[in-house]
Scaffold this active site. Structure first.
Site: not given
Length: 494
Positions: A86, A162, A186
């Site tokens: 990420k 996210s 997330s």
């Protein structure tokens, strides 16, 4: 020359099988990396999962991994397996790390994050960095720098957030496994919306080294987690990620175990509490219908499923607003840390940031110490509610999200709905049933449960007692065997 069909077969091969075949020398890490890079080149533009592809670095790492196999020097369970990481706090030295923020597009960390280092030391090959909303502040993935990420099952609909880029990359066969982080759902939210498996481990099972504030991950509990196309692959990555580190004050020195073993553990006799609204959240009927059918499938594995009477300790809007306040405090910490680095967003770009992000941060700056401490009273009540259910049951089952899909917008500010079933919800997170378990630290996994009438993935969330991640994985794997999902990935790019 490798044709498209052969590439698709290779990139959709389970990570467990890839690792085995690499060790057995029937597959080369170079061949695997090249197949994934070809897949990324063909499909990333439509989905926008990767924001940075490290093709040259990945090929160099694959050559080194191949030499290690030949000489018998295997690094670990992920030797030669391509992963994505990420673009948030998952630094890789010398690689731009934007946090999804336009003003940080030139930021290049000098050091690799400890959790990324651990994955690489155990043999994983990083293919690139994946998209995330600004500072991971919402349950959708969109930002002014890179734009929205779509679920591969419905381009034009958001991947969730996210860790949306990581989840979409896995679903689309653009990596074998991916790393996400979870402070309010997330990992689990994009897992649900992209039709993959995503685990938030028990808080303390995975070490997280943060400086200058070592206690940053406490309010709410935040941590890393794996995303995969199967429960067994998810367990494989958890085996690599788990471990004690004294530099993390929340890290717990637990007895070592191999979580892959939990995948085949018997689940007959386990008792599950099915909470379709988690005691008060509104849930769309199309999602509820999928979950009702899913828990009946669990019963065929010998699991006892009951629906106890459970009520949230406050209205669901207040439960979500608590997360906004806690996250606001965390945002204050972030702003201070970046300010110390000479990156003062409040001074140079505040008006340009998404209004939802500014609102969360402004609340954090305005909170008093008394208000902050009082918020822990409500957090404790949620913790007690969850523990109370798990005193009588081995696990809790809920929908992961209250809706099946969110359409992308064109302004960089995609958010979820502001009402569900006629009830107001916060569009950043209030349409998800994930954040209460970030208050409590319990392990929680999202597995594909089915689809809505228009074909959007629906996720089922399974929550276990603290540090019984094995139970969560076992139940998820049992459900996966009853209602397999993996064949759906092959349909995405025909």
């Amino acid at each position: 020359m490798t044709n498209t069909s052969e590439v698709d077969d290779l990139v959709l091969t389970p990570a467990v099988e890839l690792a085995q075949r690499i060790r057995g020398r029937s597959l080369s890490p170079v061949e695997i990396v090249d197949a994934y890079l070809k897949r990324i080149d063909a499909h990333n533009t439509a989905i926008n999962a990767y924001v940075c592809v490290l093709a040259d670095q990945a090929r160099t790492a694959a050559l080194a991994a191949e030499k290690d196999v030949i000489t018998g020097r295997l690094r670990g369970p992920l030797h030669g397996v391509p992963i994505a990481v990420k673009d948030l706090f998952d630094f890789k030295a010398g690689v731009p790390n934007t946090f999804g923020v336009k003003e940080f597009q030139a930021y290049v960390p000098a050091e690799t994050a400890p959790h990324v280092t651990r994955l690489e030391q155990l043999g994983a090959i990083v293919l690139g960095k994946t998209n995330t909303p600004e500072f991971g502040h919402k349950a959708t993935t969109d930002n002014r720098l890179f734009g929205p990420t779509s679920t591969p099952f419905a381009p034009g609909h958001n991947a969730g957030g996210s860790s949306g880029g990581s989840a979409a990359a896995v679903a689309a066969g653009m990596c074998a496994l991916s790393q996400g982080s979870d402070g309010g759902g997330s990992v689990r939210i994009p897992a649900a919306m992209c039709g993959v498996v995503g685990l938030k481990p028990s808080y303390g099972l995975l070490a997280g080294i943060v400086r200058p504030d070592a206690f940053f991950t406490l309010d709410p509990f935040m941590g890393n987690g794996p995303l995969a196309r199967s429960v067994e692959d998810c367990a494989l990555m958890l085996d690599a990620m788990a471990g004690f580190d004294a530099r993390d004050p929340g890290s717990v020195p637990l007895p070592e175990q191999r979580y892959r073993d939990a995948v085949l553990a018997p689940v007959a006799g386990l008792r599950v509490a099915y909470l379709p609204t988690l005691g008060g959240f509104p849930v769309a009927e199309e999602v509820r219908a999928v979950l009702d059918e899913s828990v009946r499938a669990l019963e065929t594995a010998g699991v006892t499923v009951e629906m106890p009477e459970v009520t949230l300790p406050a209205p669901h809007q207040e439960i979500t607003d608590l997360w906004m306040r806690l996250t606001g405090s965390a945002m204050v910490c972030l702003m201070e840390m970046f300010g110390d680095l000479g990156l003062d967003l409040r001074a140079v770009a505040w008006a340009d940031l998404p209004p939802h992000l500014r609102a969360v941060a402004d609340r954090g700056f305005a909170l008093s110490t008394v208000e902050n401490r009082r918020d822990q009273f409500l957090r404790t009540a949620v913790f007690d509610m969850i523990n109370g259910v798990l005193e009588d049951y081995d696990a809790i089952v809920t929908p992961t999200t209250a809706v099946a899909g969110v359409a992308n917008t064109e302004d960089g500010w995609t958010v979820g709905p502001d009402t569900v079933n006629g009830e107001s919800v916060d569009p950043l997170l209030g349409w998800c049933l994930t954040h209460p378990f970030n208050y409590s630290g319990h392990p929680a996994i999202s597995v594909p449960a089915g689809t809505s009438p228009v074909g959007l993935p629906v996720g089922m969330q399974i929550v276990g007692r603290r540090f019984r991640d094995d139970t969560v994985l076992g139940l998820a794997a049992a459900y996966e065997r009853i209602r397999p999902w993996q064949h759906n990935y092959r349909k995405l790019f025909v």
